[in-house]
Design a protein around this motif. Sequence first.
Motif, PDB file in Angstrom:
ATOM      1  N   SER A  44       0.853   5.698   4.104  1.00  0.00           N
ATOM      2  CA  SER A  44       2.316   5.762   4.196  1.00  0.00           C
ATOM      3  C   SER A  44       2.716   5.642   5.654  1.00  0.00           C
ATOM      4  N   THR A  45       3.758   4.838   5.911  1.00  0.00           N
ATOM      5  CA  THR A  45       4.204   4.594   7.284  1.00  0.00           C
ATOM      6  C   THR A  45       5.715   4.720   7.356  1.00  0.00           C
ATOM      7  N   LEU A  46       6.184   5.429   8.385  1.00  0.00           N
ATOM      8  CA  LEU A  46       7.616   5.565   8.633  1.00  0.00           C
ATOM      9  C   LEU A  46       7.959   4.805   9.902  1.00  0.00           C
ATOM     10  N   TYR A  47       8.838   3.809   9.748  1.00  0.00           N
ATOM     11  CA  TYR A  47       9.248   2.958  10.856  1.00  0.00           C
ATOM     12  C   TYR A  47      10.638   3.380  11.341  1.00  0.00           C
ATOM     13  N   ILE A 104       7.420  -5.540   8.420  1.00  0.00           N
ATOM     14  CA  ILE A 104       7.311  -4.195   7.842  1.00  0.00           C
ATOM     15  C   ILE A 104       6.575  -4.359   6.519  1.00  0.00           C
ATOM     16  N   ALA A 105       5.332  -3.929   6.524  1.00  0.00           N
ATOM     17  CA  ALA A 105       4.450  -4.192   5.388  1.00  0.00           C
ATOM     18  C   ALA A 105       4.496  -3.048   4.379  1.00  0.00           C
ATOM     19  N   GLY A 106       4.220  -3.406   3.131  1.00  0.00           N
ATOM     20  CA  GLY A 106       4.054  -2.411   2.094  1.00  0.00           C
ATOM     21  C   GLY A 106       5.233  -2.306   1.149  1.00  0.00           C
ATOM     22  N   SER A 107       5.045  -1.491   0.157  1.00  0.00           N
ATOM     23  CA  SER A 107       6.085  -1.200  -0.821  1.00  0.00           C
ATOM     24  C   SER A 107       7.059  -0.195  -0.215  1.00  0.00           C
ATOM     25  N   ASP A 127       8.922  -3.121  -4.362  1.00  0.00           N
ATOM     26  CA  ASP A 127       7.473  -3.013  -4.184  1.00  0.00           C
ATOM     27  C   ASP A 127       6.918  -4.157  -3.360  1.00  0.00           C
ATOM     28  N   GLN A 128       7.699  -5.220  -3.191  1.00  0.00           N
ATOM     29  CA  GLN A 128       7.243  -6.369  -2.418  1.00  0.00           C
ATOM     30  C   GLN A 128       7.634  -6.282  -0.946  1.00  0.00           C
ATOM     31  N   GLY A 129       8.461  -5.265  -0.588  1.00  0.00           N
ATOM     32  CA  GLY A 129       8.796  -5.100   0.807  1.00  0.00           C
ATOM     33  C   GLY A 129      10.273  -4.837   1.042  1.00  0.00           C
ATOM     34  N   VAL A 158       4.629   2.378   1.687  1.00  0.00           N
ATOM     35  CA  VAL A 158       3.245   2.716   1.349  1.00  0.00           C
ATOM     36  C   VAL A 158       2.503   1.409   1.113  1.00  0.00           C
ATOM     37  N   GLN A 159       1.290   1.340   1.651  1.00  0.00           N
ATOM     38  CA  GLN A 159       0.492   0.117   1.565  1.00  0.00           C
ATOM     39  C   GLN A 159      -0.933   0.481   1.202  1.00  0.00           C
ATOM     40  N   SER A 160      -1.471  -0.238   0.239  1.00  0.00           N
ATOM     41  CA  SER A 160      -2.851   0.003  -0.180  1.00  0.00           C
ATOM     42  C   SER A 160      -3.820  -0.781   0.699  1.00  0.00           C
ATOM     43  N   GLY A 161      -4.948  -0.165   0.989  1.00  0.00           N
ATOM     44  CA  GLY A 161      -5.973  -0.803   1.803  1.00  0.00           C
ATOM     45  C   GLY A 161      -7.347  -0.389   1.345  1.00  0.00           C
ATOM     46  N   PRO A 162      -8.384  -0.873   2.015  1.00  0.00           N
ATOM     47  CA  PRO A 162      -9.758  -0.551   1.618  1.00  0.00           C
ATOM     48  C   PRO A 162     -10.041   0.945   1.613  1.00  0.00           C
TER      49      PRO A 162
END
Length: 983
Positions: A736-739, A708-711, A670-672, A727-731
Amino acid sequence: MKKFLFILLLAQSAYGTLLVQGNAATLNSPVPPATTATPNPNASILTFSQPVNARAYDIASGTLYVGLANLTQPTPPTLANTLAPALAYAVSKVSRPTDSTNSTFLPIASNALLSSGGVVYLTLAPSVNNLPPNLALSLVGTSTTSSLNTVILCSANGATVQQTASLVDASGAAANGIAQLAANPTFVFAAVQPDGGTFGSPNSGIAVVSFNPINLLSQQTAAQPGNPTIKAALLDPTSPQIAIYSDPTIASDLASLYWDAHLQRLYVGLQLSTTGTAGDGARSVVVGQLNPALQNGTLTLYDFLPNDALTEGAVNNIVGVLQNSTTSLSLAAANLKTMHTTTGASYLILQGGNGTISTNGSLSGTVGNNIWALPLVDVGTPSNAAQGTLADKNDFNSNTGRFETPATMNSQVTTTTDAAALVGQGPLPVQAKTPYWGTSGLTATTTDLSTLDLVVMGDTVYVSLANPPTSSDDTGVFYSQAMFDGQGKISSWTTWAKRGLPFNPNPFPKNLPIQNSQVLFVDVDAVTGKVWAVIDGELWQTVVSTGWDSGQFMSPLPQVVNAALSSGCLSVLDLDQSTQGLGQFAAERYALFGGVNTVAFVITSSSTSPTPPFSTPASQSPQTVISDFSTPQNFLVTSLPGSSGGVKVLEYSRRLSGEGATNYFFAGTDQGLFVFADSSGNGFDVTQLSTLDVPPFAGGSWKLVPNIAGSVVDIKTSGLALYVLTVQSGPAGSVSTLYSVPFTTNSGTMFAPGNIDIIAQSGVGSLSGTAALYGMQIISIATNETAEQLALGTNNGLFVSTNGAGVQAATSQAAAGFTAISPDNGKTQYYGSIAGIDTPTPSTVWPVSLQDPTGLGIYGHSSVFQLSGGEPGDTIDNFGFDPVPFNADSSAPQFATLPRTTYFWSDGARRFFIVQPQGCGPNNSISSRMLVLPYDVVGQNVTTPTDLTDSVLNGIGRIYWVKSIGATGIVMAGTGTGVIALE
């Protein structure tokens, strides 16, 4: 004495591999009836006082039947001097084990059956009209290469036993003996030796015995069409179904018989050689049909493929040859079975091909380590003469899911060059010359035993090898799993994996006559996920079943994992002999186990070959399984920096030697994203992999990837590019991002901003209506492993990339071309995960949906689907869901959805589901359960999905994953307190 007591306790333990109990507790005097009974000091390690010589398995009830030989010769001298020829349990049965407790064989036939030397052949006559099944068997005759010329029929409960009259050969003369048996519910088929000869000599044939399934009264039929005289159907060198222009030579007494109930066909496999005259040829497989109208036992034999389908001089045809010179050609077809895939296609599975299989005492074989799959015609009409013959490999009816056109020319014939034909993607990890085809252990010595057993279950071929292990010959249980194209036909197979049974499938020390790994017979129970095996390497008197362990393990592997990960094992990465790059260039095989802030590295096995590069495919390299984890060479515990949290996913780069030092290990929390590299962030070449006490392991450490940010949700690679889903939480909510990340030789340059591409993001482009991405799997679209697509599970359906060159070439979301695909006519579903197959070139994946069958917003159910592609240049139109759904082959409402499924793993036959039944949750001590459900629920008599009830599993609160681990053969599952094991 203490040593023996320890053995006894293990044998009776409710943990791990279980000794199935029989009649080994006492030994009778040599000539029954016994006046005294001598205690057997080895009873705790033996099932029977005589060797197991034959077996049959009833998948409908999960019952294993065995027939025993009479150990007339005291072999080996280390133990047999204490074993008198006790005549008991000649034929017996054991029911499916329902818990981690010992099962017991029950005798079902007269002990006197052993007086002639024992049971040679045993076959199941399946139940009909809800009647109990029956068994047909033959006994050792006066010859050491045949059985008596009568068939014994017995009911499965032993209440009725009948013996046929002496069988006759194809001329009507008394048969000399029987060379093999097969059966259906009302007929027994016997390969009979002619009067005074062996099977394969003139006037040998297939005798047909009709019997009443209730009282077992029987009679041989007039099997020859148009001839009312009681005779066997002629099958000898003059038979036109075998001979092409001139009569071949058939190897004596080597016949394989198999009855297929779906196609209503009898298959006969032979070993033969042509005459040595140019233009002559032969076929090694014959297909037979009972008269479909009269059912009077008339057997019509057909060509499996026509003469015109063969080309002179072609040596890549598997079951037929034509000479183009005076050099004789050979063919062999043994261990015939049929496979009816989950997609509906039918195949003939056989051992051998264009060459010879060594017989007992012979080391001249050339193809005994090859297993082939040949497509069969299935027009749905047994009366059609083409039914069950070799199909045109190019003509597949995707609407019916069947091959319906017979092969009539050479371009339509499946050959050794077809990826769909070679099971395991290559030979088994044994020498071709090893004897695999013999006389079924007539004298119960290892020189008389065939060393290869073959079982087909679901989409998988299992093979057991009983030969002694050497640096060139592996032993144990292996399997290969079919993969499909978008139409539903087999496109290729997974490489052979030594995973069917633990490498040391018993708790017994080697100084007793029990040999590690050697397995004479194997059967797989897809209802419980357990495996039966006849083992011991010398006497073959021990039958075992796998069982679940939670604390007292037979193998040291789960013990050390639990010691290192007592806070829970959340993830696993198995790098077995088929792992891309690893198998060819490194001797060791690895497994990684992820816990809280911790990753444990384990060496599971090591190649017996002296130096790399190893054989291709790598599965051909025999493995020595590691059992000593007390040394840092084989077991390494590493820590992630700081409070990184639970390791939810693990991955390895899978790069080839020619691609340089571009290999790393990856962990997601969850930290990356974390990468395992040396102090400078350098990658390593696959040839550098060795034991765990030297680089790249020694001196390596985990480092957080900064860009690479997010869980981390998922990590995948086949070696072409690294795909990381976060997956990264924001305002504005979660994104969700696929790199996609190309590999470089240093983690700093690899994860530099300019080397990282975003190829998918929730709420963007074709995913604009999608809020979350939950999982992915790679589908290879090139057999040379150079192009692939990604299947992506989301809350808004399933998406597949469509880049023409493969998703590995995409540097943007537009270029990746993710397109929605649905198994339910466009119905949008929530896909929480996607399961895959362990193989370098996967073409089949299993998306798992979350469903709300009540319509009340309670998403407490799931369905599993099977999605396949794998054709070069696949577009969205080339991917297909087959079958739909994949829950079960049933329209019954109880299978329409399953309990909410969080994890799915299958070897193609055994299907394990980690589920969360309704009522499980944070406030419940049990938050997940394990379910095993075969696809063929009708054939295996499963009426409803039911959680496993093993006592070991009942106390487990949380299960994260389940998977088979490397060459160990152990199925392990990660729990909140470590691991449990099916061993």
